[in-house]
Design an enzyme around this catalytic site. Structure first.
Site, short mmCIF file in Angstrom:
data_model
loop_
_atom_site.label_atom_id
_atom_site.label_comp_id
_atom_site.label_asym_id
_atom_site.label_seq_id
_atom_site.Cartn_x
_atom_site.Cartn_y
_atom_site.Cartn_z
CG LEU A 1 -1.72 -1.37 1.32
CD1 LEU A 1 -2.83 -1.02 2.48
CD2 LEU A 1 -2.62 -1.34 0.04
CG HIS A 2 0.66 3.40 -3.54
ND1 HIS A 2 -0.33 4.39 -3.63
CD2 HIS A 2 0.73 2.42 -4.50
CE1 HIS A 2 -1.05 3.87 -4.87
NE2 HIS A 2 -0.20 2.79 -5.18
CD GLU A 3 2.70 8.30 -0.04
OE1 GLU A 3 3.82 8.50 0.66
OE2 GLU A 3 2.66 7.14 -0.98
CG HIS B 1 -3.31 1.26 -2.04
ND1 HIS B 1 -1.97 1.35 -2.44
CD2 HIS B 1 -3.83 0.54 -2.82
CE1 HIS B 1 -1.96 0.22 -3.30
NE2 HIS B 1 -3.18 0.09 -3.90
CE LYS C 1 -2.03 3.81 -10.29
NZ LYS C 1 -1.85 2.71 -11.27
CB VAL D 1 -2.48 9.80 -4.73
CG1 VAL D 1 -1.53 10.50 -3.71
CG2 VAL D 1 -3.99 9.88 -3.94
CE LYS E 1 2.55 8.98 -3.65
NZ LYS E 1 3.84 8.99 -2.80
CB SER F 1 2.47 -1.59 -5.95
OG SER F 1 1.31 -1.17 -5.17
#
Length: 282
Positions: A33-35, A37, A149, A176, A184, A186
């Site tokens: 997970l990143h910003e 998510h 996205k 994002v 952003k 993964s």
């Protein structure tokens, strides 16, 4: 926040929530997970009493030569992101938990999956629709949250929910981006330092197309030409597709007269990245 690994445990927890009259939001993810998510989880937490984040690298949406085994995984980090964003439950099943060995049922959405990423990844959306429909049946959420996205995925899920009468609101959330504009993802972790610098070409090319639209450009071929020329200026970039389609049915357009989706898929080295924007006719 709890983490569970079985369908039975998940259903038991959610049944108790529903008995208390609580609303449930679902954020389906493949983890790492990143910003982006995190923004989905925060949105879900703001709009529901309880939030479930599914973390499952879904094997049936990967083709034979795609990156299933290499796909990044870090459950400990994912737990921290979920806790920070106020998730209540992580559902982290194994493939064996999600799929029977002798399963013969799948979910396919036709037409909307024929172009864009669907034309390049023929098994992808059937795998996505199958796993998402299973998650909907397991979690029974009131709302489910997806990032814009993956614009084709969002449109396909919305259509699946409509066609199959799922009583679930599908909420699309904005892309994002990094400070330099890269969306952003993964898969950004696959990029070398030079490739990471080169990857900004995706957003830069889309921004040029936006400027042309603002200036009154009406022809899709002119916009694809602008994007293609910009991307071709980057030696590390290779175009997979540049498509301009209507926002609902995802069918190609020639002259722009209604809401459109401008979507691109680009290889930076060996890493395939996607980006897009939607343009509404004022």
């Amino acid at each position: 926040m709890e983490t569970v690994h079985t369908i039975l445990e998940t259903r038991k927890i959610i049944k108790a929530w529903k008995k208390d009259g609580l609303t449930v939001g679902l954020v389906p993810t493949m983890g790492f997970l990143h910003e982006g998510h995190e923004s989905l989880v925060k949105k879900a937490a703001a709009e529901n009493d309880k939030v479930v984040v599914s973390i499952f690298v879904n094997p049936i949406q990967f083709g034979p030569n795609e990156d299933l085994e290499a796909y990044p995984r870090d459950l400990d980090k994912d737990k921290l992101v979920c806790e920070k964003a106020n998730a209540d439950l992580i559902f982290n099943p194994s493939p064996e938990e999600m799929y029977f060995d002798n399963a013969v049922t799948s979910v396919a959405v036709k037409e909307l999956t024929e172009g864009l990423c669907g034309s390049k990844r023929p098994v992808h959306f059937q795998g996505v629709c199958t796993v998402v429909s299973k998650l909907f049946n397991i979690v029974t959420p009131d709302r489910a949250y997806f990032g814009e996205k993956d614009a084709q995925q969002l449109a396909v899920i919305k259509r699946m929910v409509q066609d199959l009468n799922f009583d679930i609101d599908i909420v699309g959330c904005p892309i994002v981006r990094e400070e330099d504009g890269l969306a952003k993802s993964s898969r950004n972790t696959y990029l070398s330092r030079d490739e990471r610098k080169a990857a900004v070409i995706l957003n830069e090319s889309l921004n040029l197309a936006k400027e042309a639209l603002k200036s009154g450009e009406q022809y899709a071929s002119k916009l694809t030409g602008i994007i293609s020329k910009k991307i071709s200026s980057e030696p590390l970039a290779k175009i997979d597709y540049i498509e301009i389609v209507d926002s609902l049915e995802l069918k190609p357009v020639c002259k722009i007269s209604s809401s459109i989706l401008v979507a691109i898929a680009i290889y930076i080295g060996n890493t395939r990245l996607i980006d897009n924007f939607t343009w509404d006719i004022k």
